[in-house]
Motif scaffolding. Structure first.
Motif, PDB file in Angstrom:
ATOM      1  N   ALA A  17       0.846  -1.191   0.000  1.00  0.00           N
ATOM      2  CA  ALA A  17       0.000   0.000   0.000  1.00  0.00           C
ATOM      3  C   ALA A  17       0.884   1.245   0.000  1.00  0.00           C
ATOM      4  O   ALA A  17       1.989   1.232   0.554  1.00  0.00           O
ATOM      5  N   PRO A  18       0.439   2.328  -0.609  1.00  0.00           N
ATOM      6  CA  PRO A  18       1.239   3.553  -0.623  1.00  0.00           C
ATOM      7  C   PRO A  18       1.230   4.217   0.743  1.00  0.00           C
ATOM      8  O   PRO A  18       0.288   4.061   1.514  1.00  0.00           O
ATOM      9  N   ASP A  19       2.311   4.930   1.037  1.00  0.00           N
ATOM     10  CA  ASP A  19       2.272   5.764   2.238  1.00  0.00           C
ATOM     11  C   ASP A  19       1.800   7.165   1.837  1.00  0.00           C
ATOM     12  O   ASP A  19       1.483   7.416   0.673  1.00  0.00           O
ATOM     13  N   PHE A  20       1.730   8.066   2.806  1.00  0.00           N
ATOM     14  CA  PHE A  20       1.154   9.384   2.534  1.00  0.00           C
ATOM     15  C   PHE A  20       1.929  10.120   1.446  1.00  0.00           C
ATOM     16  O   PHE A  20       1.336  10.752   0.569  1.00  0.00           O
ATOM     17  N   ILE A  21       3.275  10.040   1.482  1.00  0.00           N
ATOM     18  CA  ILE A  21       4.096  10.746   0.492  1.00  0.00           C
ATOM     19  C   ILE A  21       3.876  10.185  -0.912  1.00  0.00           C
ATOM     20  O   ILE A  21       3.803  10.927  -1.894  1.00  0.00           O
ATOM     21  N   ASP A  22       3.768   8.862  -1.008  1.00  0.00           N
ATOM     22  CA  ASP A  22       3.486   8.250  -2.316  1.00  0.00           C
ATOM     23  C   ASP A  22       2.181   8.793  -2.883  1.00  0.00           C
ATOM     24  O   ASP A  22       2.088   9.144  -4.059  1.00  0.00           O
ATOM     25  N   LEU A  23       1.171   8.845  -2.040  1.00  0.00           N
ATOM     26  CA  LEU A  23      -0.137   9.306  -2.478  1.00  0.00           C
ATOM     27  C   LEU A  23      -0.083  10.788  -2.851  1.00  0.00           C
ATOM     28  O   LEU A  23      -0.635  11.205  -3.875  1.00  0.00           O
ATOM     29  N   TYR A  24       0.606  11.562  -2.035  1.00  0.00           N
ATOM     30  CA  TYR A  24       0.698  13.013  -2.264  1.00  0.00           C
ATOM     31  C   TYR A  24       1.417  13.312  -3.572  1.00  0.00           C
ATOM     32  O   TYR A  24       1.038  14.212  -4.319  1.00  0.00           O
ATOM     33  N   GLY A  26       1.673  11.261  -6.107  1.00  0.00           N
ATOM     34  CA  GLY A  26       1.056  10.574  -7.228  1.00  0.00           C
ATOM     35  C   GLY A  26       1.910   9.498  -7.851  1.00  0.00           C
ATOM     36  O   GLY A  26       1.880   9.291  -9.066  1.00  0.00           O
ATOM     37  N   ARG A  27       2.675   8.792  -7.040  1.00  0.00           N
ATOM     38  CA  ARG A  27       3.550   7.761  -7.575  1.00  0.00           C
ATOM     39  C   ARG A  27       3.156   6.391  -7.027  1.00  0.00           C
ATOM     40  O   ARG A  27       2.549   6.271  -5.969  1.00  0.00           O
ATOM     41  N   GLU A  28       3.525   5.355  -7.780  1.00  0.00           N
ATOM     42  CA  GLU A  28       3.248   3.999  -7.336  1.00  0.00           C
ATOM     43  C   GLU A  28       4.304   3.534  -6.344  1.00  0.00           C
ATOM     44  O   GLU A  28       5.469   3.922  -6.423  1.00  0.00           O
ATOM     45  N   LYS A  29       3.881   2.708  -5.427  1.00  0.00           N
ATOM     46  CA  LYS A  29       4.797   2.085  -4.474  1.00  0.00           C
ATOM     47  C   LYS A  29       5.346   0.826  -5.129  1.00  0.00           C
ATOM     48  O   LYS A  29       4.582  -0.021  -5.593  1.00  0.00           O
ATOM     49  N   PHE A  30       6.660   0.698  -5.193  1.00  0.00           N
ATOM     50  CA  PHE A  30       7.218  -0.451  -5.887  1.00  0.00           C
ATOM     51  C   PHE A  30       8.342  -1.135  -5.121  1.00  0.00           C
ATOM     52  O   PHE A  30       8.881  -2.137  -5.577  1.00  0.00           O
ATOM     53  N   SER A  31       8.687  -0.624  -3.948  1.00  0.00           N
ATOM     54  CA  SER A  31       9.808  -1.190  -3.214  1.00  0.00           C
ATOM     55  C   SER A  31       9.345  -2.286  -2.256  1.00  0.00           C
ATOM     56  O   SER A  31       8.290  -2.183  -1.629  1.00  0.00           O
ATOM     57  N   LEU A  32      10.151  -3.350  -2.162  1.00  0.00           N
ATOM     58  CA  LEU A  32       9.852  -4.430  -1.230  1.00  0.00           C
ATOM     59  C   LEU A  32      10.164  -4.011   0.201  1.00  0.00           C
ATOM     60  O   LEU A  32      11.167  -3.336   0.437  1.00  0.00           O
ATOM     61  N   THR A 218      -7.547   2.879   5.161  1.00  0.00           N
ATOM     62  CA  THR A 218      -7.165   2.174   6.389  1.00  0.00           C
ATOM     63  C   THR A 218      -5.660   2.178   6.569  1.00  0.00           C
ATOM     64  O   THR A 218      -5.138   2.410   7.671  1.00  0.00           O
ATOM     65  N   SER A 219      -4.932   1.949   5.478  1.00  0.00           N
ATOM     66  CA  SER A 219      -3.471   1.923   5.542  1.00  0.00           C
ATOM     67  C   SER A 219      -2.899   3.284   5.914  1.00  0.00           C
ATOM     68  O   SER A 219      -1.997   3.392   6.755  1.00  0.00           O
ATOM     69  N   LEU A 220      -3.422   4.338   5.301  1.00  0.00           N
ATOM     70  CA  LEU A 220      -2.930   5.688   5.590  1.00  0.00           C
ATOM     71  C   LEU A 220      -3.252   6.094   7.022  1.00  0.00           C
ATOM     72  O   LEU A 220      -2.429   6.726   7.708  1.00  0.00           O
TER      73      LEU A 220
END
Length: 229
Positions: A17-24, A26-32, A218-220
């Motif tokens: 799930a993206p964190d707040f910065i990812d969402l802000y 507009g980027r996809e989360k791709f790191s393990l 929920t994640s955020l």
């Protein structure tokens, strides 16, 4: 799915799930996350999974019916269950053209749009593509229902295994186009029957999208609570 043999290894897709910065941003989360095995595991933003799944992307549906799914997050488990129910109730018919196009595009792009470095890699790619084409034919002939029985039907795997280990020739582009033409005729025949409830399928579409939005919220919320509690 052990397409080659029982000793085939297993690769895993880790939904993040993206964190707040990812969402802000507009980027996809791709790191393990730390501690995962990068050789056999890769990350996929859970929003991308939802987007591709609702677009009837073949590879995403394959992930949905994985036999070794570990669902440790309740919100993801709810979404996963809902999505499986959708695809077990003719949702693929609602998205049939996108579903068919994703399979056809995958096969043709991988087989004819780039050079194969070796015979082995070429045959492995073609064997997987044959399995995908077989599966589309199977679904078209069985009322669009995708369920565990369909994914594990012996006839779906028979041709790829035989081709990989027994058949000597590499398929030509004409061979592939002929096979797709045969499947396409089944597609139009089945679409004319419309063996699905369009309103129900639209409801699945809405419910899946809403479930994913709740998952991200929920994640955020948990992230912010952990940081600022």
């Amino acid at each position: 799915y052990h397409l080659d043999n029982e000793a085939s290894d297993s690769d895993y897709k880790v939904f993040v799930a993206p964190d707040f910065i990812d969402l802000y941003q507009g980027r996809e989360k791709f790191s393990l996350p730390i501690g995962y095995d990068e050789e056999h595991e890769s990350a996929l933003d859970v929003r991308a999974f939802d987007k591709r799944l609702r677009a009837a992307n073949f590879n995403s549906i394959e992930l949905l019916f994985s036999k070794d799914a570990k669902l440790w997050d309740e919100a993801l488990a709810n979404y996963y269950t809902l999505a499986r129910e959708a695809y077990a109730n003719h949702y693929v018919a609602y998205k049939w053209y996108a579903f068919y196009a994703s399979v056809r595009g995958h096969c043709l792009h991988n087989l004819f749009k780039r050079n194969h470095p070796s015979l082995n890699s070429s045959r492995k790619g073609e064997a997987r593509s044959l399995w995908m084409l077989n599966f589309v034919s199977y679904v078209a002939a069985h009322g669009f229902v995708i369920n565990d029985n369909a994914w594990n039907a012996p006839e779906v795997y028979e041709l790829p295994r035989r081709y990989r280990f027994e058949e000597p020739e590499i398929l030509t582009e004409d061979d592939w186009m002929t096979m797709f033409a045969n499947v396409e005729s089944k597609v139009h025949k089945e679409l004319a029957r419309k063996p699905y409830n369009e309103l129900q399928c639209q409801q699945f579409e809405n419910d899946m999208q809403l479930a994913m939005q709740k998952l991200i919220a929920t994640s955020l919320r948990q992230e912010l609570e952990d940081k600022y509690a």
